[in-house]
Design a protein around this motif. Structure first.
Motif, short mmCIF file in Angstrom:
data_model
loop_
_atom_site.label_atom_id
_atom_site.label_comp_id
_atom_site.label_asym_id
_atom_site.label_seq_id
_atom_site.Cartn_x
_atom_site.Cartn_y
_atom_site.Cartn_z
N THR A 105 0.83 -1.20 0.00
CA THR A 105 0.00 0.00 0.00
C THR A 105 0.87 1.25 0.00
N GLN A 106 0.54 2.20 -0.88
CA GLN A 106 1.26 3.46 -0.92
C GLN A 106 0.38 4.54 -0.30
N ALA A 107 0.52 4.68 1.00
CA ALA A 107 -0.22 5.69 1.75
C ALA A 107 0.71 6.87 2.00
N VAL A 108 0.35 8.05 1.46
CA VAL A 108 1.25 9.21 1.47
C VAL A 108 0.69 10.27 2.41
N VAL A 109 1.45 10.61 3.45
CA VAL A 109 1.09 11.69 4.36
C VAL A 109 1.77 12.95 3.83
N VAL A 110 0.96 13.87 3.31
CA VAL A 110 1.50 15.01 2.57
C VAL A 110 1.99 16.12 3.50
N ASP A 111 1.28 16.35 4.61
CA ASP A 111 1.61 17.46 5.49
C ASP A 111 2.26 16.95 6.78
N THR A 112 2.53 17.86 7.70
CA THR A 112 3.33 17.55 8.88
C THR A 112 2.57 16.67 9.87
N MET A 113 3.24 15.65 10.37
CA MET A 113 2.71 14.83 11.47
C MET A 113 3.51 15.15 12.73
N THR A 114 2.81 15.46 13.81
CA THR A 114 3.44 15.75 15.10
C THR A 114 2.96 14.75 16.14
N ILE A 115 3.88 14.17 16.88
CA ILE A 115 3.54 13.26 17.97
C ILE A 115 3.83 13.98 19.27
N ASP A 116 2.78 14.18 20.08
CA ASP A 116 2.91 15.00 21.28
C ASP A 116 1.81 14.64 22.25
N GLY A 117 2.14 13.87 23.28
CA GLY A 117 1.14 13.50 24.28
C GLY A 117 1.81 12.92 25.51
N VAL A 118 1.30 13.26 26.66
CA VAL A 118 1.88 12.78 27.91
C VAL A 118 1.58 11.29 28.08
N GLY A 119 2.62 10.49 28.25
CA GLY A 119 2.46 9.08 28.56
C GLY A 119 2.01 8.20 27.43
N ILE A 120 2.02 8.67 26.20
CA ILE A 120 1.51 7.87 25.09
C ILE A 120 2.61 7.00 24.49
N GLU A 121 2.19 5.95 23.78
CA GLU A 121 3.09 5.08 23.03
C GLU A 121 2.58 5.02 21.60
N VAL A 122 3.43 5.37 20.66
CA VAL A 122 3.00 5.51 19.27
C VAL A 122 3.94 4.73 18.36
N THR A 123 3.34 4.00 17.42
CA THR A 123 4.10 3.32 16.37
C THR A 123 3.61 3.81 15.02
N VAL A 124 4.54 4.27 14.18
CA VAL A 124 4.21 4.68 12.81
C VAL A 124 5.08 3.83 11.90
N GLN A 125 4.45 3.06 11.00
CA GLN A 125 5.21 2.07 10.24
C GLN A 125 4.71 1.99 8.81
N GLY A 126 5.65 1.99 7.86
CA GLY A 126 5.35 1.66 6.48
C GLY A 126 4.65 2.73 5.67
N LEU A 127 4.76 4.01 6.06
CA LEU A 127 4.10 5.08 5.34
C LEU A 127 5.11 5.91 4.54
N GLU A 128 4.58 6.76 3.65
CA GLU A 128 5.42 7.70 2.90
C GLU A 128 5.11 9.11 3.37
N PHE A 129 6.14 9.92 3.59
CA PHE A 129 5.97 11.28 4.09
C PHE A 129 6.59 12.28 3.13
N ARG A 130 5.96 13.47 3.05
CA ARG A 130 6.49 14.56 2.23
C ARG A 130 7.03 15.71 3.09
N GLU A 131 6.65 15.77 4.35
CA GLU A 131 7.10 16.82 5.25
C GLU A 131 7.74 16.20 6.48
#
Length: 446
Positions: A105-131
């Motif tokens: 799958t070619q899933a393209v995130v065109v704009d900015t992604m920000t990870i910001d949260g107290v105590g959270i656990e985040v996994t981002v895998q296998g995507l395409e980014f432009r920013e």
């Protein structure tokens, strides 16, 4: 070990008990104890939080569809992206996994992604980014197997909520961007990434920078660009520094620099420093530089140079091959041990302590494997703890010792479906016959 059964308001439970009594005695005992067991189970159930099953949420492409999916998701959910472009800035402030539907799958995130949260656990895998992806705060973040056509990963201001989390950046491909991290604790792992025209920079805390390929960048690996002490392991990387005066820069703390291929080009005639070490304060620091290939492609290059409080820095160099145009091959003021290295070309090693001045007899200048007749074979440090993987004496160069570069090279194969597995140094020193280490394993997306 026997079982008894208890039905409580729609809940059913079987609990074990131990007994050495006869059958009739067991029956009488259980009739007396059963109400107490049931009361215990009621109390236990009353104190247990309700746990809902995490959901898998399909997210279609479009404008703000990803941001809306994050807003509507619950902690622990997985957002599954389909083929297409996702527009609009995204703030991830929950514990989520964000991945494509399939490996193809070619899933393209065109704009900015920000990870910001107290105590959270985040996994981002296998995507395409432009920013840029911006990492601000979390307990744990895993950035795995993503692709950037431009920009990169900005974690310079990353704060771990509880001070015990981690940052894992593994298997990403960056076309024109860099990886910048500033983790304030001891758990940054930057491994198996390919950077075509960028750099890896880390500041604050301990980091493992292993098995990366960094090509033609303006700056290779910059460690501790601020004044905070760091402890860094730079192992099994391929660094091609074509447009810079410094390839590895360590400005504070200490480092283990093992089994890297470090190539330095011509930075417009300026004197190059392959490895530059120095401190912003009078704190002591050290670098262990072992089993590397250091190749200078132009003149006026130095293998090691120190700056700042140079007298407080100690360097130990063992088992390295220093070749071609590394003219002033090391800073004598900082190096306290220089043994079992091989120099060729304009580089000259002292004729003591197992050092050699000879042709290393490379089979090629890409992988830098040694010919069977190479004088570097079985000529590295004789310590048994530094033996090659086949348990013979350490070979000088990147295939010598227990951390041979090829076990890191194989991890970057984009066709592989096996998990990423990286051996990682802890202390880097054999003590009492034991080598303290850790490993990181990351499952690839299928």
């Amino acid at each position: 070990l026997l079982d008894s059964h208890c039905d409580i308001g729609g809940f059913s439970a079987t609990f074990p008990y131990y007994s050495n009594a006869t059958s009739s005695q067991e029956d009488r005992l259980m009739r007396r104890l059963k109400p107490f067991y049931c009361l215990f189970i009621i109390a236990l159930l009353a104190t247990m939080p309700f746990v809902s099953k995490a959901a898998e949420i399909m997210v279609p492409p479009g404008t703000d569809t990803l941001a809306d999916a994050v807003a509507g998701a619950a902690n622990g959910d997985t957002l599954i992206l389909q083929d297409g472009a996702y527009f609009g800035d995204v703030l991830v402030n929950k514990s989520l996994t964000i991945r494509p539907q399939y490996r193809s799958t070619q899933a393209v995130v065109v704009d900015t992604m920000t990870i910001d949260g107290v105590g959270i656990e985040v996994t981002v895998q296998g995507l395409e980014f432009r920013e840029d992806m911006i990492l601000n705060e979390a307990d744990a973040i895993r950035i795995l197997e993503n692709h950037w056509t431009a920009n990169g990963i900005n974690a310079l201001n990353y704060t771990e909520s509880q001070g015990v989390g981690s940052l894992v950046i593994v298997g990403n491909h960056l076309g024109l961007g860099s990886i910048n991290s500033g983790v304030s604790t001891d758990n940054a792992y930057i491994a198996g990434n390919v950077l075509l025209d960028g750099r890896i920079a880390h500041n604050n805390g301990t980091a493992w920078i292993v098995g990366n390929s960094v090509r033609k960048q303006s700056s290779g690996v910059a460690i501790g660009s601020g004044s905070n002490a760091v402890s860094t392991r730079i192992i099994g990387n391929r660094l091609s520094c074509e447009r810079t005066t410094i390839c590895i820069s360590l400005r504070s703390g200490s480092a283990l620099i093992f089994n890297n291929i470090i190539e330095v080009g011509d930075a417009g005639g300026s004197p190059n420093r392959v490895i530059q070490l120095g401190l912003f304060s009078s704190d002591t620091g050290f670098a262990e530089i072992r089993n590397n290939i250091i190749r200078c492609k132009a003149h006026n290059h130095s293998f090691i140079r120190t700056f700042g409080y140079a007298s407080f820095y100690e360097v130990r160099a063992h088992g390295n091959i220093i070749t071609d145009n590394c003219e002033n091959n090391h800073d004598h003021d900082a190096i306290v041990q220089f043994t079992h290295n091989l120099c060729s070309g304009d580089a000259i090693c002292p004729n003591t302590d197992g050092n050699l001045n000879a042709d290393p007899q490379f089979i090629d200048l890409t992988d830098y494997r040694l010919a069977p007749t190479s004088p570097a074979i079985d000529a590295g440090p004789p310590d048994f703890g530094l033996a090659d993987l086949d348990r013979t004496r350490n070979d000088i160069g990147v295939y010598g010792g227990p951390w041979s570069i090829d076990q890191y090279d194989v991890q970057r194969d984009p066709q592989s479906l096996a998990p990423y597995v990286y051996p990682l140094f802890m202390g880097g020193i054999v003590s009492g016959g034991e080598l303290e280490l850790r490993a990181i394993g990351v499952a690839r997306f299928r």
